[in-house]
Motif scaffolding. Structure first.
Motif, PDB file in Angstrom:
ATOM      1  N   ALA A 163       0.832  -1.207   0.000  1.00  0.00           N
ATOM      2  CA  ALA A 163       0.000   0.000   0.000  1.00  0.00           C
ATOM      3  C   ALA A 163       0.871   1.264   0.000  1.00  0.00           C
ATOM      4  CB  ALA A 163      -0.927  -0.007   1.211  1.00  0.00           C
ATOM      5  N   ASP A 164       1.990   1.218   0.712  1.00  0.00           N
ATOM      6  CA  ASP A 164       2.832   2.409   0.843  1.00  0.00           C
ATOM      7  C   ASP A 164       3.823   2.573  -0.309  1.00  0.00           C
ATOM      8  OD1 ASP A 164       1.564   2.911   3.207  1.00  0.00           O
ATOM      9  OD2 ASP A 164       3.121   2.037   4.480  1.00  0.00           O
ATOM     10  N   TYR A 165       4.217   1.436  -0.911  1.00  0.00           N
ATOM     11  CA  TYR A 165       5.224   1.482  -1.993  1.00  0.00           C
ATOM     12  C   TYR A 165       4.757   0.637  -3.185  1.00  0.00           C
ATOM     13  CZ  TYR A 165       8.106   3.049   1.938  1.00  0.00           C
ATOM     14  OH  TYR A 165       8.605   3.723   3.036  1.00  0.00           O
ATOM     15  N   PRO A 166       3.619   0.989  -3.773  1.00  0.00           N
ATOM     16  CA  PRO A 166       3.049   0.121  -4.829  1.00  0.00           C
ATOM     17  C   PRO A 166       3.951  -0.014  -6.051  1.00  0.00           C
ATOM     18  CG  PRO A 166       1.937   2.251  -4.764  1.00  0.00           C
ATOM     19  CD  PRO A 166       2.797   2.191  -3.548  1.00  0.00           C
ATOM     20  N   ASP A 167       4.779   0.973  -6.324  1.00  0.00           N
ATOM     21  CA  ASP A 167       5.617   0.912  -7.528  1.00  0.00           C
ATOM     22  C   ASP A 167       6.912   0.128  -7.314  1.00  0.00           C
ATOM     23  OD1 ASP A 167       3.756   2.466  -8.838  1.00  0.00           O
ATOM     24  OD2 ASP A 167       4.743   4.353  -8.284  1.00  0.00           O
ATOM     25  N   GLU A 168       7.155  -0.293  -6.081  1.00  0.00           N
ATOM     26  CA  GLU A 168       8.417  -0.978  -5.785  1.00  0.00           C
ATOM     27  C   GLU A 168       8.301  -2.502  -5.865  1.00  0.00           C
ATOM     28  OE1 GLU A 168      11.306   0.589  -5.418  1.00  0.00           O
ATOM     29  OE2 GLU A 168      10.173   2.416  -5.815  1.00  0.00           O
ATOM     30  N   TYR A 169       7.058  -3.001  -6.047  1.00  0.00           N
ATOM     31  CA  TYR A 169       6.857  -4.457  -6.019  1.00  0.00           C
ATOM     32  C   TYR A 169       6.213  -4.953  -7.312  1.00  0.00           C
ATOM     33  CZ  TYR A 169       7.853  -4.330  -1.013  1.00  0.00           C
ATOM     34  OH  TYR A 169       8.466  -4.157   0.208  1.00  0.00           O
ATOM     35  N   ILE A 170       6.620  -6.146  -7.732  1.00  0.00           N
ATOM     36  CA  ILE A 170       5.964  -6.869  -8.826  1.00  0.00           C
ATOM     37  C   ILE A 170       5.600  -8.247  -8.288  1.00  0.00           C
ATOM     38  CG2 ILE A 170       6.198  -7.880 -11.121  1.00  0.00           C
ATOM     39  CD1 ILE A 170       8.233  -5.773 -11.793  1.00  0.00           C
ATOM     40  N   ASP A 171       4.307  -8.569  -8.377  1.00  0.00           N
ATOM     41  CA  ASP A 171       3.840  -9.865  -7.883  1.00  0.00           C
ATOM     42  C   ASP A 171       4.341 -10.129  -6.453  1.00  0.00           C
ATOM     43  OD1 ASP A 171       2.582 -10.314 -10.288  1.00  0.00           O
ATOM     44  OD2 ASP A 171       4.302 -11.358 -11.146  1.00  0.00           O
ATOM     45  N   TYR A 172       4.231  -9.116  -5.625  1.00  0.00           N
ATOM     46  CA  TYR A 172       4.581  -9.207  -4.195  1.00  0.00           C
ATOM     47  C   TYR A 172       6.081  -9.330  -3.930  1.00  0.00           C
ATOM     48  CZ  TYR A 172      -0.430 -10.009  -3.452  1.00  0.00           C
ATOM     49  OH  TYR A 172      -1.793  -9.895  -3.420  1.00  0.00           O
ATOM     50  N   VAL A 173       6.898  -9.129  -4.932  1.00  0.00           N
ATOM     51  CA  VAL A 173       8.348  -9.224  -4.755  1.00  0.00           C
ATOM     52  C   VAL A 173       8.970  -7.862  -5.051  1.00  0.00           C
ATOM     53  CG1 VAL A 173      10.478 -10.337  -5.523  1.00  0.00           C
ATOM     54  CG2 VAL A 173       8.355 -11.659  -5.389  1.00  0.00           C
ATOM     55  N   LEU A 174       9.895  -7.418  -4.184  1.00  0.00           N
ATOM     56  CA  LEU A 174      10.573  -6.135  -4.384  1.00  0.00           C
ATOM     57  C   LEU A 174      11.348  -6.169  -5.699  1.00  0.00           C
ATOM     58  CD1 LEU A 174      11.071  -3.424  -2.849  1.00  0.00           C
ATOM     59  CD2 LEU A 174      13.205  -4.440  -2.013  1.00  0.00           C
TER      60      LEU A 174
END
Length: 561
Positions: A163-174
């Protein structure tokens, strides 16, 4: 390239990725202090341990919640807590999650701290009530979070980072190369028991009693909860389940030994499937029909005689569950056929236990290839479960029908809803209207299995089956590999089962190589005629019968040529 290498390559498992996947390392676990609020939770627990305050672990009635509860009971005892108990809500009394009534009863019992597992992220009013009663709350959870966190001491939920960093993750992985690498938790799809396990790892840094390395004995619980909650079996989950299955094979827990015995699961041949289809349904049956406390009693049993008695009770409950499930399913089929032209099925009935209707919704989805809502009519109120697939979000459809429901929510593929019984026709109209607004096409194609590799029958060997087994544990995010073989002639057809619902096909390629394939509860078009030519998609398996081992295929998809 061997057929096994083709399978790996189709999944992007080459080079170092291949080695890491085939040899999951527990020691590469992520730092628990990268999760939100872990430091606050640890600080509060250190204080509770110092003063031996009364702590209540607030669980959930599903397996994720039950294993997480047991895990914390076990770990806190080892850390020297002497005043800890557990509260498991009853599906038919409290329902899911924290409730004000339960919080008040726990406070009246003298608790000074509540630790939630697998719930609590959206329980603002309940946590405020706990505060009013002088009870602190630590939330550990993995479900969706609110925009503003509830006023707990700590809210440990990996989804907060999404929620806080939506652009930092793909498929729940950083993302690789993220500027937050080393400061954000790198994997967000932990189960509830996985989050509780991270709290234990964090506590090991501050409290004596469970030396680093000894926490691995908790991995049997982590594996069971993780598999049964159907989170992605990748990243840290893969390592936890991979090693958890090995711990489970020599578990110290009387309850799990007894449950394996009554389930016909042998410790030497454990797999994720053993948990999802053997142990899991029996444990869930108690919460679906009576109370999940039976399953918690099983997991915490100290004596084998007690454990066997409970395990046998769960086995009986599971048999009853299957009988009731079949009855509801058959009644639901009659209604589903009345609405066969709808894109989204909504069926309902009185006496359809809402502890079971989620399974029925899944079976209807499988049969009709449509998103499905199944509701229990309870007088003026109806309570239902949804199952979906593809691009249709059950949770979003419920929100679209907000004007005719009482409450509802959940995930894209599984959700729950409560509404006035009189509004069921309007709800059916709303969710189908929502489907049309999405302009979804060819959704049923998404349910068809696709091959990892095209194979000739000559390459389907016992060695290949053994190689494929090294990709275990299978599950969401790591499905069992599928092979396809083209231009096979049907040389044998055998119908099986009391209703002739299963089929076994003998298939032969142009070089004369033969392989038998079996499909249980096969769709009508699987019942082909001898002499026809087909393309098939299947899992290669070993069939053992009366001391003989044969390579066969578990038939998943068939197309006539």
């Amino acid at each position: 390239m061997s057929l096994f290498d083709q399978i790996l390559a189709s999944r992007g498992l080459v080079g170092q990725k291949r080695d890491a996947f085939l040899n999951p390392s527990y020691d590469k676990k992520h730092d628990p202090y990268l999760l939100p609020d872990v430091d606050k939770a640890v600080g509060r627990l250190v204080e509770a341990r110092k003063h031996q305050q009364r702590v209540t672990i607030y669980g959930d009635y599903d397996i994720d919640g039950l294993t997480a509860t047991t895990l914390l009971l076990d770990a806190l005892e080892k850390f020297g807590f002497t005043n800890v108990d557990a509260f498991i809500p009853n599906r038919f009394v409290e329902g899911y999650g924290l409730t004000v009534g339960a919080v008040e009863r726990i406070a009246a019992g003298g608790a000074q701290l509540i630790i939630t597992v697998d719930c609590g992220s959206l329980s603002e009013k309940e946590i405020i009530r706990a505060q009013e009663l002088g009870v602190d709350v630590i939330v550990t959870d993995h479900h969706n979070v609110a925009a503003v966190q509830p006023p707990a001491i700590a809210v440990i939920n990996p989804k907060r980072l999404l929620a806080d960093y939506p652009d930092e993750y793909i498929d729940y992985v950083l993302k690789p190369g993220s500027k937050y690498s080393g400061s954000l938790y790198p994997f967000l799809d932990l189960a509830g028991v996985g989050v509780a396990f991270k709290l234990v790892q964090a506590l090991q840094k501050k409290l004596d009693g469970l030396p680093e390395g000894q926490e691995k004995w908790l991995l049997d619980l982590v594996a069971l909860g993780t598999v049964c909650d159907v989170v992605n079996l990748t990243n840290e989950n893969r390592a936890n389940v991979y090693w958890g299955l090995k711990v489970l094979s020599k578990t110290h827990r009387a309850g799990l030994k007894a449950l394996m015995a009554v389930s016909g699961v042998t410790p030497d041949n454990l797999s994720a499937r053993s948990l999802g289809f053997g142990l899991g349904p029996r444990m869930n049956a108690s919460g679906r029909l009576e109370t999940a406390q039976h399953s918690l009693d099983l997991l915490t049993a100290k004596k084998m005689t007690d454990a066997f008695n409970i395990a046998q009770k769960l086995d009986v409950l599971n048999t009853t569950r299957k009988s009731e499930q079949n009855k509801i399913f058959n009644e639901a089929i009659v209604q589903a056929n009345e609405y066969i032209d709808d894109n989204v099925l909504v069926v309902s009935g009185s006496g359809w236990s809402h502890g079971i209707i989620g399974i029925v919704a899944a079976k209807l989805l499988e049969k009709y290839k449509k998103p499905t809502f199944v509701l229990e009519e309870m007088g003026d109120e109806a309570k239902g479960s949804a199952r979906s697939y593809g691009d249709f979000s059950a949770a979003d459809a419920i929100r679209f029908a907000d004007d005719v429901i009482t409450k509802g929510g959940g995930h894209k593929f599984a959700a729950g809803v409560t509404l006035p019984t009189s509004n069921i026709p309007a709800f059916r109209q709303r969710v189908n209207e929502y489907y049309r607004t999405k302009k979804l096409f060819n959704q049923q194609q998404l349910l068809l299995p696709n091959e990892d590799a095209v194979s000739s029958l000559w390459h389907v060997t016992e060695e290949l089956v053994d190689q494929i087994a090294t990709l275990e544990p299978f599950g969401n995010g790591n499905p069992e590999p599928v092979l396809s073989t083209q231009n096979l002639r049907v040389i044998h057809v055998k119908k099986m089962g009391t209703d002739q619902q299963h089929v076994k096909l003998g298939l032969q390629d142009l070089d004369g190589k033969r392989l038998y394939m079996i499909a249980f509860n096969a769709p009508e078009h699987f019942f082909v005629e001898t002499g026809e030519r087909v393309t098939v998609w299947y899992h290669p398996i070993i069939n053992e019968w009366q001391g003989h081992r044969n390579i066969e295929g578990r038939l998943l998809r068939l197309e006539r040529q």
